[in-house]
Design an enzyme around this catalytic site. Structure first.
Site, PDB file in Angstrom:
ATOM      1  N   LYS A   1       0.793  -1.251   0.124  1.00  0.00           N
ATOM      2  CA  LYS A   1      -0.036  -0.024   0.092  1.00  0.00           C
ATOM      3  C   LYS A   1       1.065   1.277  -0.159  1.00  0.00           C
ATOM      4  CE  LYS A   1      -3.230   2.762   0.746  1.00  0.00           C
ATOM      5  NZ  LYS A   1      -4.489   2.981   0.562  1.00  0.00           N
TER       6      LYS A   1
ATOM      7  N   CYS B   1      -4.530  10.934   1.761  1.00  0.00           N
ATOM      8  CA  CYS B   1      -3.753   9.889   1.688  1.00  0.00           C
ATOM      9  C   CYS B   1      -2.492  10.068   1.338  1.00  0.00           C
ATOM     10  CB  CYS B   1      -4.245   8.734   0.630  1.00  0.00           C
ATOM     11  SG  CYS B   1      -5.714   7.641   1.403  1.00  0.00           S
TER      12      CYS B   1
HETATM   13  C1  UDX Z   1      -4.936   8.563  -3.336  1.00  0.00           C
HETATM   14  C2  UDX Z   1      -4.645   7.027  -4.081  1.00  0.00           C
HETATM   15  O1  UDX Z   1      -4.687   7.191  -5.686  1.00  0.00           O
HETATM   16  C3  UDX Z   1      -5.206   5.895  -3.797  1.00  0.00           C
HETATM   17  O2  UDX Z   1      -4.829   4.694  -4.634  1.00  0.00           O
HETATM   18  C4  UDX Z   1      -5.257   5.637  -2.352  1.00  0.00           C
HETATM   19  O3  UDX Z   1      -6.086   4.873  -1.973  1.00  0.00           O
HETATM   20  C5  UDX Z   1      -5.723   6.975  -1.503  1.00  0.00           C
HETATM   21  O4  UDX Z   1      -4.847   8.008  -2.155  1.00  0.00           O
HETATM   22  P1  UDX Z   1      -6.992   9.938  -3.398  1.00  0.00           P
HETATM   23  O5  UDX Z   1      -6.438  10.346  -2.197  1.00  0.00           O
HETATM   24  O6  UDX Z   1      -8.333   9.911  -3.760  1.00  0.00           O
HETATM   25  O7  UDX Z   1      -6.324   8.682  -3.637  1.00  0.00           O
HETATM   26  O8  UDX Z   1      -6.273  10.991  -4.633  1.00  0.00           O
HETATM   27  P2  UDX Z   1      -5.927  10.752  -5.940  1.00  0.00           P
HETATM   28  O9  UDX Z   1      -6.846  10.832  -6.981  1.00  0.00           O
HETATM   29  O10 UDX Z   1      -4.817   9.736  -6.197  1.00  0.00           O
HETATM   30  O11 UDX Z   1      -5.066  12.333  -6.119  1.00  0.00           O
HETATM   31  C6  UDX Z   1      -4.082  12.590  -5.301  1.00  0.00           C
HETATM   32  C7  UDX Z   1      -3.454  13.975  -5.428  1.00  0.00           C
HETATM   33  O12 UDX Z   1      -2.826  14.138  -6.799  1.00  0.00           O
HETATM   34  C8  UDX Z   1      -4.739  15.076  -5.580  1.00  0.00           C
HETATM   35  O13 UDX Z   1      -4.240  16.191  -4.841  1.00  0.00           O
HETATM   36  C9  UDX Z   1      -4.870  15.084  -7.216  1.00  0.00           C
HETATM   37  O14 UDX Z   1      -5.162  16.469  -7.574  1.00  0.00           O
HETATM   38  C10 UDX Z   1      -3.339  14.962  -7.501  1.00  0.00           C
HETATM   39  N1  UDX Z   1      -3.119  14.569  -9.010  1.00  0.00           N
HETATM   40  C11 UDX Z   1      -3.239  13.357  -9.163  1.00  0.00           C
HETATM   41  C12 UDX Z   1      -2.252  15.632  -9.677  1.00  0.00           C
HETATM   42  O15 UDX Z   1      -2.118  16.586  -9.464  1.00  0.00           O
HETATM   43  N2  UDX Z   1      -1.861  15.020 -10.907  1.00  0.00           N
HETATM   44  C13 UDX Z   1      -2.444  13.790 -11.733  1.00  0.00           C
HETATM   45  O16 UDX Z   1      -2.300  13.467 -12.475  1.00  0.00           O
HETATM   46  C14 UDX Z   1      -3.065  12.854 -10.659  1.00  0.00           C
END
Ligand code: UDX
Length: 468
Positions: free
Chosen positions: A205, A261
């Protein structure tokens, strides 16, 4: 959907992970009892009221309630009485020293130690430090109860989809038979199953989430480099992503990564590495880059519309579009938007923000330090020297930019997600500055030499000063 065997499952904790897991496991045909210690929440969930914004979750909970396969109870004790599997989904927030606060997990373990049905499996689904299964095994002191790690990879906003269509299901236990029993809960899902030992499952994880954080920081530095050398990060990232060894996901530059996360998991992983005497420089650098990204964008805004003083944005009004950490959620935990707003406030700016899910009749759903929250995007732009897009809400693309141009004090938009159509802004006489791309600051009607992903080179003197 039917299963070979209808398992009796207890889920302790009804936050993002617990509620989604409970509703989804019921939708797979299992009988699920979800417990929470908040009586008000239990009552609302029993009525089908969902406290979080999460696509498809209200419908799934409603289905589960109607079929009788999903119920909500107050307190763990009532949930576990005949459970074969008990999922622990309580919060593991980060403590100020960077360690995960395991108080809630330990409290649940202590509470149910003597009540767990003989031979059941206790499964950790919340993200827990490596070594938790071993520690809980000692703490429970119940040789008949197997402690199993089954980490959750769901993303907020798409959690139901992610749960039901996972890239893989990971189950780890030192008791292989127990791991297989827990894996059987997912038998009807079309997903690769990874059955392993407990420590490996716990580490998978973190290793996955930290890799995503490193990937995002990497692309954010590439974006910075693009700005310096006149390249286009959209083109660079797209071409990089075509290499199947790299993959196109998580290559969108932005204001930095946030949420409940990635920031927490990267810090927890650093602590794990420290404890294991491993110098994880790469991960530390990814965290530093993430902080730098916010500062860098704040400095860029200051250069565009500030003065030369120590607080260059003193008294400068700045509008902010979006406060949640990404679109599709109402979660603001560790939101890059809030961090960027803080950085701008430290430079003296007065901030007025609009977010579609945070305002109800003009009342902010949650206070944001340094920021006045309004319930209209044009109100956020009113009298502002710059409008900063922080969250990629689809509706922001459809704003009336002529109306926004009239509201703004200066026709300037900094788009930290490269989310808007620069041409639509240019047509309204607004200068657009993205991340890792050339700004689009020419006047409408000038020859266009690029697309939204590859913005046009300026054809006329800029309407606003360029970043230095
Ligand atoms: C994340 C993990 O993806 C997931 O597998 C885990 O279980 C929990 O943490 P989440 O926190 O819901 O999920 O957000 P995620 O969609 O992964 O985005 C994380 C951050 O990265 C956000 O701030 C998002 O805006 C940013 N991000 C994501 C980018 O800036 N660019 C991208 O291409 C993707």
């Amino acid at each position: 959907m039917s299963t070979v065997h209808r398992h009796h499952i207890a889920v302790i904790g009804t936050g993002y992970v617990g509620l989604t897991a409970g509703a989804c496991l019921a939708s797979l045909g299992h009988r699920v009892v979800c417990a929470d210690m908040d009586p008000d929440k239990v009552e609302r969930l029993t009525r089908g009221e969902i406290p979080i914004l999460e696509e498809s979750l209200p419908e799934l909970v409603r289905e589960g309630l109607d079929s009788g396969l999903l119920t909500f109870v107050l307190g763990a004790e009532k949930a576990i009485c005949d459970a074969e599997t008990v999922f622990v989904c309580v919060g593991t927030p980060m403590s100020p020293d960077g360690d995960l606060d395991m108080t809630a997990v330990d409290a649940v373990a202590d509470e149910i130690r003597d009540l767990l049905p003989h031979g059941c499996a206790l499964v950790t689904k919340s993200t827990v430090p490596v070594g938790t299964a071993a520690r809980l095994t000692r703490r429970l002191d119940r040789p008949d109860v197997a402690v199993v790690s089954n980490p959750e990879f769901l993303r907020e906003g798409t959690s139901v989809h992610d749960f039901l269509h996972p890239d893989r299901v990971v189950v780890g236990a030192d008791d292989r038979e127990a791991a297989e029993r827990v894996a059987a809960l997912y038998a009807t899902l079309d997903a690769p199953m990874v059955i392993t030992d407990a420590a490996s499952a716990e580490l998978i994880k973190y290793a996955a989430n930290c890799f995503l954080a490193v990937k995002l920081s990497y692309v954010n530095v590439i974006a910075e480099l693009c700005e310096r050398v006149g390249a286009d990060v959209g083109q660079v990232a797209t071409a990089m992503g075509k290499d199947h060894r790299i993959g196109g996901a998580f290559l969108r530059p932005g204001p930095g990564w946030g949420g409940s996360c990635l920031p927490k998991d990267t810090r927890a992983m650093l602590r794990t590495a420290e404890t294991a005497d491993v110098d994880f420089q790469l991960l530390r650098a990814a965290i530093d880059v993430n902080i730098h990204q916010r500062e860098r964008i704040a400095d860029k805004i200051a250069r565009l519309c500030g003065t030369d003083s120590a607080t260059p944005l003193d008294g400068v009004r700045i509008g902010v579009l979006g406060l949640t950490f990404k679109a599709g959620t109402d979660d603001m935990r560790d939101s890059p938007a809030v961090a960027l707003a803080g950085a701008l406030a430290r430079l003296g700016a007065e901030l007025v923000a609009y977010d579609p899910v945070l305002t109800v009749g003009g009342t902010p759903a949650a206070p944001v330090p340094d920021v006045t929250v309004v319930d209209d995007p044009y109100e956020a732009g009113k009298g502002a020297a710059c409008l900063v897009l922080c969250t990629e809400w689809p509706e922001f693309r459809d704003l009336d930019w002529n109306l926004m141009a009239k509201a703004l004090d200066r026709p300037l938009v900094v788009d930290t997600r490269n989310h808007l159509d620069p041409e639509a802004l240019r047509a309204a006489g607004i200068a657009w500055h993205g991340v890792g791309v050339r700004p689009v600051t020419g006047l409408a009607g000038d020859p266009v030499t690029g697309t939204a992903d590859s913005p046009v080179t300026e054809q006329r003197p800029a309407a606003v000063p360029q970043p230095g």
